[in-house]
Design a protein around this motif. Sequence first.
Motif, PDB file in Angstrom:
ATOM      1  N   PRO A 124       0.833  -1.208   0.000  1.00  0.00           N
ATOM      2  CA  PRO A 124       0.000   0.000   0.000  1.00  0.00           C
ATOM      3  C   PRO A 124       0.865   1.255   0.000  1.00  0.00           C
ATOM      4  O   PRO A 124       1.809   1.340   0.795  1.00  0.00           O
ATOM      5  CB  PRO A 124      -0.803  -0.107   1.307  1.00  0.00           C
ATOM      6  CG  PRO A 124      -0.044  -1.042   2.170  1.00  0.00           C
ATOM      7  CD  PRO A 124       0.802  -1.926   1.283  1.00  0.00           C
ATOM      8  N   PRO A 125       0.566   2.214  -0.877  1.00  0.00           N
ATOM      9  CA  PRO A 125       1.347   3.457  -0.863  1.00  0.00           C
ATOM     10  C   PRO A 125       1.130   4.227   0.434  1.00  0.00           C
ATOM     11  O   PRO A 125       0.016   4.270   0.945  1.00  0.00           O
ATOM     12  CB  PRO A 125       0.802   4.252  -2.065  1.00  0.00           C
ATOM     13  CG  PRO A 125      -0.320   3.487  -2.620  1.00  0.00           C
ATOM     14  CD  PRO A 125      -0.479   2.200  -1.899  1.00  0.00           C
ATOM     15  N   ARG A 126       2.213   4.790   0.953  1.00  0.00           N
ATOM     16  CA  ARG A 126       2.114   5.620   2.169  1.00  0.00           C
ATOM     17  C   ARG A 126       2.610   7.007   1.788  1.00  0.00           C
ATOM     18  O   ARG A 126       3.820   7.259   1.803  1.00  0.00           O
ATOM     19  CB  ARG A 126       2.971   5.035   3.292  1.00  0.00           C
ATOM     20  CG  ARG A 126       2.498   3.671   3.793  1.00  0.00           C
ATOM     21  CD  ARG A 126       3.437   3.143   4.867  1.00  0.00           C
ATOM     22  NE  ARG A 126       2.975   1.884   5.451  1.00  0.00           N
ATOM     23  CZ  ARG A 126       3.232   0.671   4.934  1.00  0.00           C
ATOM     24  NH1 ARG A 126       3.939   0.553   3.826  1.00  0.00           N
ATOM     25  NH2 ARG A 126       2.769  -0.418   5.521  1.00  0.00           N
ATOM     26  N   LEU A 127       1.666   7.885   1.453  1.00  0.00           N
ATOM     27  CA  LEU A 127       2.053   9.236   1.041  1.00  0.00           C
ATOM     28  C   LEU A 127       2.063  10.119   2.291  1.00  0.00           C
ATOM     29  O   LEU A 127       1.287  11.057   2.424  1.00  0.00           O
ATOM     30  CB  LEU A 127       1.107   9.755  -0.041  1.00  0.00           C
ATOM     31  CG  LEU A 127       1.088   8.867  -1.297  1.00  0.00           C
ATOM     32  CD1 LEU A 127       0.057   9.344  -2.312  1.00  0.00           C
ATOM     33  CD2 LEU A 127       2.463   8.802  -1.964  1.00  0.00           C
ATOM     34  N   VAL A 128       2.931   9.768   3.211  1.00  0.00           N
ATOM     35  CA  VAL A 128       2.995  10.412   4.523  1.00  0.00           C
ATOM     36  C   VAL A 128       4.446  10.838   4.765  1.00  0.00           C
ATOM     37  O   VAL A 128       5.338  10.487   4.002  1.00  0.00           O
ATOM     38  CB  VAL A 128       2.556   9.438   5.644  1.00  0.00           C
ATOM     39  CG1 VAL A 128       1.131   8.967   5.426  1.00  0.00           C
ATOM     40  CG2 VAL A 128       3.495   8.214   5.717  1.00  0.00           C
TER      41      VAL A 128
ATOM     42  N   MET B 280      15.979   3.904  -0.948  1.00  0.00           N
ATOM     43  CA  MET B 280      14.871   3.657  -0.032  1.00  0.00           C
ATOM     44  C   MET B 280      13.974   4.899   0.015  1.00  0.00           C
ATOM     45  O   MET B 280      13.627   5.426   1.065  1.00  0.00           O
ATOM     46  CB  MET B 280      15.393   3.244   1.340  1.00  0.00           C
ATOM     47  CG  MET B 280      16.425   2.122   1.216  1.00  0.00           C
ATOM     48  SD  MET B 280      16.969   1.430   2.750  1.00  0.00           S
ATOM     49  CE  MET B 280      15.611   0.352   3.176  1.00  0.00           C
ATOM     50  N   SER B 281      13.634   5.319  -1.178  1.00  0.00           N
ATOM     51  CA  SER B 281      12.939   6.589  -1.362  1.00  0.00           C
ATOM     52  C   SER B 281      11.430   6.401  -1.391  1.00  0.00           C
ATOM     53  O   SER B 281      10.910   5.279  -1.454  1.00  0.00           O
ATOM     54  CB  SER B 281      13.427   7.207  -2.677  1.00  0.00           C
ATOM     55  OG  SER B 281      12.922   8.501  -2.826  1.00  0.00           O
ATOM     56  N   SER B 282      10.755   7.544  -1.341  1.00  0.00           N
ATOM     57  CA  SER B 282       9.299   7.543  -1.379  1.00  0.00           C
ATOM     58  C   SER B 282       8.848   8.754  -2.197  1.00  0.00           C
ATOM     59  O   SER B 282       9.533   9.128  -3.140  1.00  0.00           O
ATOM     60  CB  SER B 282       8.769   7.554   0.052  1.00  0.00           C
ATOM     61  OG  SER B 282       7.370   7.569   0.041  1.00  0.00           O
ATOM     62  N   TRP B 283       7.761   9.383  -1.792  1.00  0.00           N
ATOM     63  CA  TRP B 283       7.212  10.482  -2.611  1.00  0.00           C
ATOM     64  C   TRP B 283       7.928  11.805  -2.383  1.00  0.00           C
ATOM     65  O   TRP B 283       7.726  12.754  -3.112  1.00  0.00           O
ATOM     66  CB  TRP B 283       5.714  10.638  -2.339  1.00  0.00           C
ATOM     67  CG  TRP B 283       5.407  11.109  -0.940  1.00  0.00           C
ATOM     68  CD1 TRP B 283       5.482  10.370   0.200  1.00  0.00           C
ATOM     69  CD2 TRP B 283       4.991  12.415  -0.541  1.00  0.00           C
ATOM     70  NE1 TRP B 283       5.150  11.132   1.292  1.00  0.00           N
ATOM     71  CE2 TRP B 283       4.829  12.390   0.866  1.00  0.00           C
ATOM     72  CE3 TRP B 283       4.721  13.604  -1.219  1.00  0.00           C
ATOM     73  CZ2 TRP B 283       4.431  13.499   1.598  1.00  0.00           C
ATOM     74  CZ3 TRP B 283       4.318  14.717  -0.489  1.00  0.00           C
ATOM     75  CH2 TRP B 283       4.172  14.655   0.905  1.00  0.00           C
TER      76      TRP B 283
ATOM     77  N   ASN C 294       7.800   1.057  -3.465  1.00  0.00           N
ATOM     78  CA  ASN C 294       6.427   1.282  -3.905  1.00  0.00           C
ATOM     79  C   ASN C 294       6.372   2.202  -5.122  1.00  0.00           C
ATOM     80  O   ASN C 294       6.735   3.391  -5.036  1.00  0.00           O
ATOM     81  CB  ASN C 294       5.615   1.859  -2.739  1.00  0.00           C
ATOM     82  CG  ASN C 294       4.151   1.973  -3.100  1.00  0.00           C
ATOM     83  OD1 ASN C 294       3.768   2.877  -3.829  1.00  0.00           O
ATOM     84  ND2 ASN C 294       3.343   1.039  -2.624  1.00  0.00           N
ATOM     85  N   ALA C 295       5.890   1.669  -6.235  1.00  0.00           N
ATOM     86  CA  ALA C 295       5.889   2.413  -7.500  1.00  0.00           C
ATOM     87  C   ALA C 295       5.037   3.677  -7.419  1.00  0.00           C
ATOM     88  O   ALA C 295       5.399   4.717  -7.986  1.00  0.00           O
ATOM     89  CB  ALA C 295       5.394   1.510  -8.624  1.00  0.00           C
ATOM     90  N   SER C 296       3.899   3.615  -6.703  1.00  0.00           N
ATOM     91  CA  SER C 296       3.027   4.803  -6.628  1.00  0.00           C
ATOM     92  C   SER C 296       3.700   5.917  -5.833  1.00  0.00           C
ATOM     93  O   SER C 296       3.602   7.093  -6.177  1.00  0.00           O
ATOM     94  CB  SER C 296       1.693   4.460  -5.968  1.00  0.00           C
ATOM     95  OG  SER C 296       1.082   3.417  -6.660  1.00  0.00           O
ATOM     96  N   GLU C 297       4.376   5.533  -4.740  1.00  0.00           N
ATOM     97  CA  GLU C 297       5.101   6.553  -3.970  1.00  0.00           C
ATOM     98  C   GLU C 297       6.167   7.209  -4.855  1.00  0.00           C
ATOM     99  O   GLU C 297       6.301   8.434  -4.884  1.00  0.00           O
ATOM    100  CB  GLU C 297       5.778   5.928  -2.736  1.00  0.00           C
ATOM    101  CG  GLU C 297       4.812   5.452  -1.669  1.00  0.00           C
ATOM    102  CD  GLU C 297       5.534   4.761  -0.506  1.00  0.00           C
ATOM    103  OE1 GLU C 297       6.758   4.904  -0.363  1.00  0.00           O
ATOM    104  OE2 GLU C 297       4.841   4.056   0.260  1.00  0.00           O
TER     105      GLU C 297
END
Length: 224
Positions: free
Chosen positions: A27-31, A65-68, A85-88
């Motif tokens: 699940p994407p975590r856009l936090v 180990m990146s995100s959005w 996570n691809a969406s992040e």
Amino acid sequence: MSESDSGYPDGFFERGDPASDAIFYLPPRLVTHIDDAAINAVSELYAELGIDGSSGNRWRVLDLMSSWVSHLRAAPDELVVLGMNASELAANSMATERIVQDLNTDPVLPFADESFDAVLCCVSIDYLVRPVAVLRDAARVLRPEGLIVITFSNRCFPTKAIRGWLETDDEGRGAIVIDYLRRAGGFDEARLSLRTPASRGYRGDPLYAVTARAVTARAAAAGA
Ligand SMILES: C[S@@+](CC[C@H](N)C(=O)[O-])C[C@H]1O[C@@H](n2cnc3c(N)ncnc32)[C@H](O)[C@@H]1O
């Protein structure tokens, strides 16, 4: 455990949730994972080190180990983000390239030797079960004198962090990161700093940084 990550006490790299990271990070975590002051401390450090685009440096930067968000105030010339996570990663507006890769199953970075000016890893090093192998490869992909910047706080997903990290304190965590870099090889002496000291009025999440520079092959051979 790979050969380069051996030598730690039994169970050091065990985790409460041993299932594939692909499940946990589905699940994407856009936090955000640390408070605003700690994020600001990360951004300030990157600016001080000339990593962000405002420096005028035309750098290629790898955010591991990146995100959005990569916490850079201005986009570098190129920003490659690698995470689970691809969406992040798709939501990371500064990224110029996005790679989904589980570093716990494949610690080899899919990049050419000496192809980055800086490698970043923000509040995530505690999830790696083969950190020395990953950091050894980070040294390979950094140009000589290129920077590695590993930041951490005292918050985490506890079921996914390694036991050795959970069982120590902030000082111990700094020592762990420095030890990872020493074992990885290919870096000069690592420096640990607290970027959010109480003396400057910080009261929230602590933000520690470990920085080092990649050494040339000749310097590495001389130090071996
Ligand atoms: C606490 S978040 C930090 C995200 C981002 N660096 C930041 O500062 O907000 C942890 C990140 O580590 C990444 N991650 C966790 N395990 C990983 C693994 N095995 N391989 C690659 N990335 C991983 C996840 O994709 C997630 O984005």
